[in-house]
Design a protein around this motif. Structure first.
Motif, PDB file in Angstrom:
ATOM      1  N   LYS A  21     -18.878   8.918  14.384  1.00 36.54           N
ATOM      2  CA  LYS A  21     -17.821   8.142  15.110  1.00 36.54           C
ATOM      3  C   LYS A  21     -17.374   6.981  14.752  1.00 36.54           C
ATOM      4  O   LYS A  21     -16.189   6.428  14.336  1.00 36.54           O
ATOM      5  N   ALA A  22     -18.330   6.096  14.403  1.00 37.38           N
ATOM      6  CA  ALA A  22     -18.225   4.533  13.952  1.00 37.38           C
ATOM      7  C   ALA A  22     -17.583   4.899  12.722  1.00 37.38           C
ATOM      8  O   ALA A  22     -16.492   3.893  12.332  1.00 37.38           O
ATOM      9  N   VAL A  23     -18.002   5.530  11.636  1.00 37.15           N
ATOM     10  CA  VAL A  23     -17.421   5.467  10.370  1.00 37.15           C
ATOM     11  C   VAL A  23     -15.890   6.196  10.465  1.00 37.15           C
ATOM     12  O   VAL A  23     -15.182   5.406   9.809  1.00 37.15           O
ATOM     13  N   VAL A  24     -15.591   6.978  11.225  1.00 35.77           N
ATOM     14  CA  VAL A  24     -14.400   7.658  11.299  1.00 35.77           C
ATOM     15  C   VAL A  24     -13.579   6.622  11.879  1.00 35.77           C
ATOM     16  O   VAL A  24     -12.312   6.531  11.520  1.00 35.77           O
ATOM     17  N   ASN A  25     -13.950   5.933  13.035  1.00 37.98           N
ATOM     18  CA  ASN A  25     -12.913   4.781  13.754  1.00 37.98           C
ATOM     19  C   ASN A  25     -12.711   3.763  12.786  1.00 37.98           C
ATOM     20  O   ASN A  25     -11.476   3.135  12.679  1.00 37.98           O
ATOM     21  N   GLU A  26     -13.453   3.552  11.791  1.00 38.46           N
ATOM     22  CA  GLU A  26     -13.601   2.218  10.780  1.00 38.46           C
ATOM     23  C   GLU A  26     -12.381   2.818   9.656  1.00 38.46           C
ATOM     24  O   GLU A  26     -11.588   2.140   9.377  1.00 38.46           O
ATOM     25  N   MET A  27     -12.537   3.992   9.212  1.00 36.28           N
ATOM     26  CA  MET A  27     -11.663   4.586   8.501  1.00 36.28           C
ATOM     27  C   MET A  27     -10.110   4.577   8.811  1.00 36.28           C
ATOM     28  O   MET A  27      -9.413   4.426   8.226  1.00 36.28           O
ATOM     29  N   ILE A  28     -10.046   5.075  10.111  1.00 39.93           N
ATOM     30  CA  ILE A  28      -8.858   5.270  10.501  1.00 39.93           C
ATOM     31  C   ILE A  28      -8.015   3.720  10.762  1.00 39.93           C
ATOM     32  O   ILE A  28      -7.151   3.600  10.640  1.00 39.93           O
ATOM     33  N   GLY A  29      -8.877   2.766  11.275  1.00 41.54           N
ATOM     34  CA  GLY A  29      -8.398   1.573  11.367  1.00 41.54           C
ATOM     35  C   GLY A  29      -7.917   1.058   9.960  1.00 41.54           C
ATOM     36  O   GLY A  29      -6.857   0.165   9.934  1.00 41.54           O
ATOM     37  N   LYS A  30      -8.714   0.939   8.937  1.00 37.02           N
ATOM     38  CA  LYS A  30      -8.472   0.552   7.570  1.00 37.02           C
ATOM     39  C   LYS A  30      -7.376   1.344   7.032  1.00 37.02           C
ATOM     40  O   LYS A  30      -6.568   0.758   6.509  1.00 37.02           O
ATOM     41  N   LEU A  31      -7.343   2.710   7.200  1.00 37.62           N
ATOM     42  CA  LEU A  31      -5.909   3.517   6.911  1.00 37.62           C
ATOM     43  C   LEU A  31      -4.500   3.037   7.631  1.00 37.62           C
ATOM     44  O   LEU A  31      -3.635   3.026   6.995  1.00 37.62           O
ATOM     45  N   THR A  32      -4.884   3.054   8.854  1.00 35.60           N
ATOM     46  CA  THR A  32      -3.515   2.099   9.585  1.00 35.60           C
ATOM     47  C   THR A  32      -3.198   0.829   9.030  1.00 35.60           C
ATOM     48  O   THR A  32      -2.259   0.892   8.722  1.00 35.60           O
ATOM     49  N   SER A  33      -4.009   0.108   8.868  1.00 35.19           N
ATOM     50  CA  SER A  33      -3.599  -1.236   8.428  1.00 35.19           C
ATOM     51  C   SER A  33      -3.141  -1.116   6.980  1.00 35.19           C
ATOM     52  O   SER A  33      -1.915  -1.766   6.846  1.00 35.19           O
ATOM     53  N   ARG A  34      -3.709  -0.581   6.023  1.00 37.41           N
ATOM     54  CA  ARG A  34      -3.151  -0.706   4.894  1.00 37.41           C
ATOM     55  C   ARG A  34      -1.890   0.110   4.747  1.00 37.41           C
ATOM     56  O   ARG A  34      -0.876  -0.161   4.151  1.00 37.41           O
ATOM     57  N   CYS A  35      -1.693   1.422   5.127  1.00 32.75           N
ATOM     58  CA  CYS A  35      -0.510   2.190   5.096  1.00 32.75           C
ATOM     59  C   CYS A  35       0.626   1.360   5.886  1.00 32.75           C
ATOM     60  O   CYS A  35       1.833   1.518   5.419  1.00 32.75           O
ATOM     61  N   TRP A  36       0.255   0.908   6.983  1.00 33.07           N
ATOM     62  CA  TRP A  36       1.431   0.125   7.862  1.00 33.07           C
ATOM     63  C   TRP A  36       1.857  -0.952   6.797  1.00 33.07           C
ATOM     64  O   TRP A  36       3.160  -1.194   6.597  1.00 33.07           O
ATOM     65  N   ASP A  37       1.014  -1.461   6.309  1.00 36.72           N
ATOM     66  CA  ASP A  37       1.204  -2.924   5.455  1.00 36.72           C
ATOM     67  C   ASP A  37       2.205  -2.264   4.300  1.00 36.72           C
ATOM     68  O   ASP A  37       3.241  -3.156   3.926  1.00 36.72           O
ATOM     69  N   LYS A  38       1.954  -1.402   3.924  1.00 35.27           N
ATOM     70  CA  LYS A  38       2.655  -0.921   2.634  1.00 35.27           C
ATOM     71  C   LYS A  38       3.838  -0.095   2.853  1.00 35.27           C
ATOM     72  O   LYS A  38       4.879  -0.475   2.153  1.00 35.27           O
ATOM     73  N   CYS A  39       3.976   0.759   3.906  1.00 35.18           N
ATOM     74  CA  CYS A  39       4.857   1.405   4.197  1.00 35.18           C
ATOM     75  C   CYS A  39       6.020   0.925   5.192  1.00 35.18           C
ATOM     76  O   CYS A  39       7.338   1.269   4.876  1.00 35.18           O
ATOM     77  N   ILE A  40       5.857  -0.189   5.871  1.00 35.24           N
ATOM     78  CA  ILE A  40       6.956  -0.411   6.996  1.00 35.24           C
ATOM     79  C   ILE A  40       7.065  -1.880   6.691  1.00 35.24           C
ATOM     80  O   ILE A  40       6.161  -3.010   6.988  1.00 35.24           O
ATOM     81  N   THR A  41       8.268  -2.211   6.079  1.00 33.68           N
ATOM     82  CA  THR A  41       8.386  -3.396   5.378  1.00 33.68           C
ATOM     83  C   THR A  41       9.372  -4.270   6.323  1.00 33.68           C
ATOM     84  O   THR A  41       9.436  -5.243   6.308  1.00 33.68           O
ATOM     85  N   THR A  57       2.711   9.304   5.282  1.00 32.89           N
ATOM     86  CA  THR A  57       2.062  10.504   5.067  1.00 32.89           C
ATOM     87  C   THR A  57       1.390  10.422   3.779  1.00 32.89           C
ATOM     88  O   THR A  57       0.238  10.703   3.411  1.00 32.89           O
ATOM     89  N   ASN A  58       2.070  10.047   2.587  1.00 27.88           N
ATOM     90  CA  ASN A  58       1.350  10.042   1.466  1.00 27.88           C
ATOM     91  C   ASN A  58       0.280   9.137   1.241  1.00 27.88           C
ATOM     92  O   ASN A  58      -0.861   9.445   0.666  1.00 27.88           O
ATOM     93  N   CYS A  59       0.383   7.917   1.789  1.00 25.41           N
ATOM     94  CA  CYS A  59      -0.520   6.882   2.005  1.00 25.41           C
ATOM     95  C   CYS A  59      -1.759   7.385   2.398  1.00 25.41           C
ATOM     96  O   CYS A  59      -2.926   7.206   1.993  1.00 25.41           O
ATOM     97  N   ALA A  60      -1.525   8.021   3.621  1.00 26.16           N
ATOM     98  CA  ALA A  60      -2.788   8.483   4.486  1.00 26.16           C
ATOM     99  C   ALA A  60      -3.639   9.494   3.587  1.00 26.16           C
ATOM    100  O   ALA A  60      -4.829   9.664   3.777  1.00 26.16           O
ATOM    101  N   GLN A  61      -2.754  10.609   3.000  1.00 29.44           N
ATOM    102  CA  GLN A  61      -3.362  11.673   2.180  1.00 29.44           C
ATOM    103  C   GLN A  61      -4.253  11.086   1.084  1.00 29.44           C
ATOM    104  O   GLN A  61      -5.381  11.655   0.799  1.00 29.44           O
ATOM    105  N   ARG A  62      -3.511  10.017   0.190  1.00 27.50           N
ATOM    106  CA  ARG A  62      -4.206   9.486  -0.608  1.00 27.50           C
ATOM    107  C   ARG A  62      -5.439   8.550  -0.278  1.00 27.50           C
ATOM    108  O   ARG A  62      -6.565   8.712  -0.865  1.00 27.50           O
ATOM    109  N   TYR A  63      -5.596   8.289   0.724  1.00 26.78           N
ATOM    110  CA  TYR A  63      -6.529   7.496   1.310  1.00 26.78           C
ATOM    111  C   TYR A  63      -7.888   8.162   1.766  1.00 26.78           C
ATOM    112  O   TYR A  63      -8.864   8.013   1.255  1.00 26.78           O
TER     113      TYR A  63
END
Length: 76
Positions: A21-41, A57-63
């Motif tokens: 659960k901790a690994v999944v939560n960490e991954m979701i946090g990183k994914l959200t941060s990276r994709c948000w910074d990249k896609c929401i300008t 969608t594409n960023c999350a899938q690639r991640y």
């Protein structure tokens, strides 16, 4: 805590589940941060634009694909 309790299979299973659960939560946090910074300008409105939605969608899938690839390689 009694050291013999660490040999308890139920406790071991619970600890493993909590680690996962901790690994999944960490991954979701990183994914959200990276994709948000990249896609929401710009300043987000009530909904995402078509290009923002596609980018997220594409960023999350690639991640996720990359994370799964790395995990499989580490397990080998």
């Amino acid at each position: 805590m009694d050291p013999s309790s660490f040999n308890n299979p139920e406790l071991q299973q619970l600890l493993q589940q909590e680690k996962q659960k901790a690994v999944v939560n960490e991954m979701i946090g990183k994914l959200t941060s990276r994709c948000w910074d990249k896609c929401i300008t710009g300043t987000p409105g009530n909904s995402f634009s078509s290009s923002e939605s596609t980018c997220l969608t594409n960023c999350a899938q690639r991640y996720m694909d990359t994370a799964m690839f790395v995990m499989r390689r580490l397990q080998q």
